[in-house]
Design a protein around this motif. Structure first.
Motif, PDB file in Angstrom:
ATOM      1  N   THR A  55       2.926  29.460  83.845  1.00 54.98           N
ATOM      2  CA  THR A  55       1.560  29.092  83.485  1.00 54.98           C
ATOM      3  C   THR A  55       1.165  29.521  82.080  1.00 54.98           C
ATOM      4  O   THR A  55       1.554  30.592  81.614  1.00 54.98           O
ATOM      5  CB  THR A  55       0.550  29.667  84.501  1.00 54.98           C
ATOM      6  N   VAL A  57      -1.876  30.713  79.520  1.00 52.82           N
ATOM      7  CA  VAL A  57      -3.005  31.614  79.726  1.00 52.82           C
ATOM      8  C   VAL A  57      -4.325  30.886  79.493  1.00 52.82           C
ATOM      9  O   VAL A  57      -5.204  30.863  80.348  1.00 52.82           O
ATOM     10  CB  VAL A  57      -2.921  32.861  78.807  1.00 52.82           C
ATOM     11  N   GLY A  65      -4.947  31.585  83.038  1.00 57.43           N
ATOM     12  CA  GLY A  65      -3.605  31.761  83.580  1.00 57.43           C
ATOM     13  C   GLY A  65      -3.315  33.161  84.086  1.00 57.43           C
ATOM     14  O   GLY A  65      -2.537  33.331  85.025  1.00 57.43           O
ATOM     15  N   ALA A  69      -2.236  33.947  87.795  1.00 56.16           N
ATOM     16  CA  ALA A  69      -1.027  34.727  88.087  1.00 56.16           C
ATOM     17  C   ALA A  69      -1.326  35.855  89.076  1.00 56.16           C
ATOM     18  O   ALA A  69      -0.570  36.072  90.026  1.00 56.16           O
ATOM     19  CB  ALA A  69      -0.439  35.288  86.790  1.00 56.16           C
ATOM     20  N   VAL A  83       4.303  33.869  82.385  1.00 55.15           N
ATOM     21  CA  VAL A  83       3.062  33.524  81.691  1.00 55.15           C
ATOM     22  C   VAL A  83       3.383  33.277  80.223  1.00 55.15           C
ATOM     23  O   VAL A  83       4.195  33.996  79.630  1.00 55.15           O
ATOM     24  CB  VAL A  83       2.036  34.674  81.839  1.00 55.15           C
ATOM     25  N   LEU A  95      -0.339  41.636  83.316  1.00 53.75           N
ATOM     26  CA  LEU A  95       0.420  40.779  84.234  1.00 53.75           C
ATOM     27  C   LEU A  95       0.495  41.390  85.629  1.00 53.75           C
ATOM     28  O   LEU A  95       0.412  42.603  85.781  1.00 53.75           O
ATOM     29  CB  LEU A  95       1.845  40.604  83.704  1.00 53.75           C
TER      30      LEU A  95
END
Length: 122
Positions: A55, A57, A65, A69, A83, A95
């Motif tokens: 994905t 962001v 994103g 996530a 990402v 993350l």
């Protein structure tokens, strides 16, 4: 016969999304696409199974994103998360656990290798 690794690509830029989907398909992955996080969540909730989320962001809508996530990792923990962004320097603390950041521009060859490596470690 082993089944293909399923990847959901979430990218709001249509040409980049089409190119990414085509290239990852050429690398042997089963690829679906979404134009934003809301579309991606609908796909995940439909019961479609994925091994990896790739994905961007920055996307339009009320979820970016990084939020996508985090949601995916909490609702579907086995899914690997990659990402990407060309505008933000994402840190590992941003993350979900085991999430990976790859800055734009990226090589789809590198992304394909990364997806394969993550799948082997699952």
């Amino acid at each position: 016969m082993t089944s293909k690794i399923s990847v959901l690509v979430v990218e709001d830029e249509p040409l980049l999304r089409i190119h990414t989907v085509d290239e990852l398909t050429d690398h042997g992955f089963d690829v679906m696409e979404a134009a934003n996080a809301q579309e991606a969540v609908k796909i995940f909730r439909s019961g479609q199974r994925f091994e990896c989320l790739f994905t961007d962001v920055d996307m339009p809508g009320d979820m970016d994103g990084l939020e996508l996530a985090a949601l995916v990792k909490s609702a579907w923990p086995p899914i690997d998360i990659i990402v990407t962004s060309g505008h933000r320097d994402v840190q590992s603390a941003d993350l979900p656990p085991q999430g990976i950041f790859v800055g734009k521009p990226y090589s789809l060859e590198v992304i394909a290798e990364l997806i394969n490596r993550l799948a082997q470690n699952a």
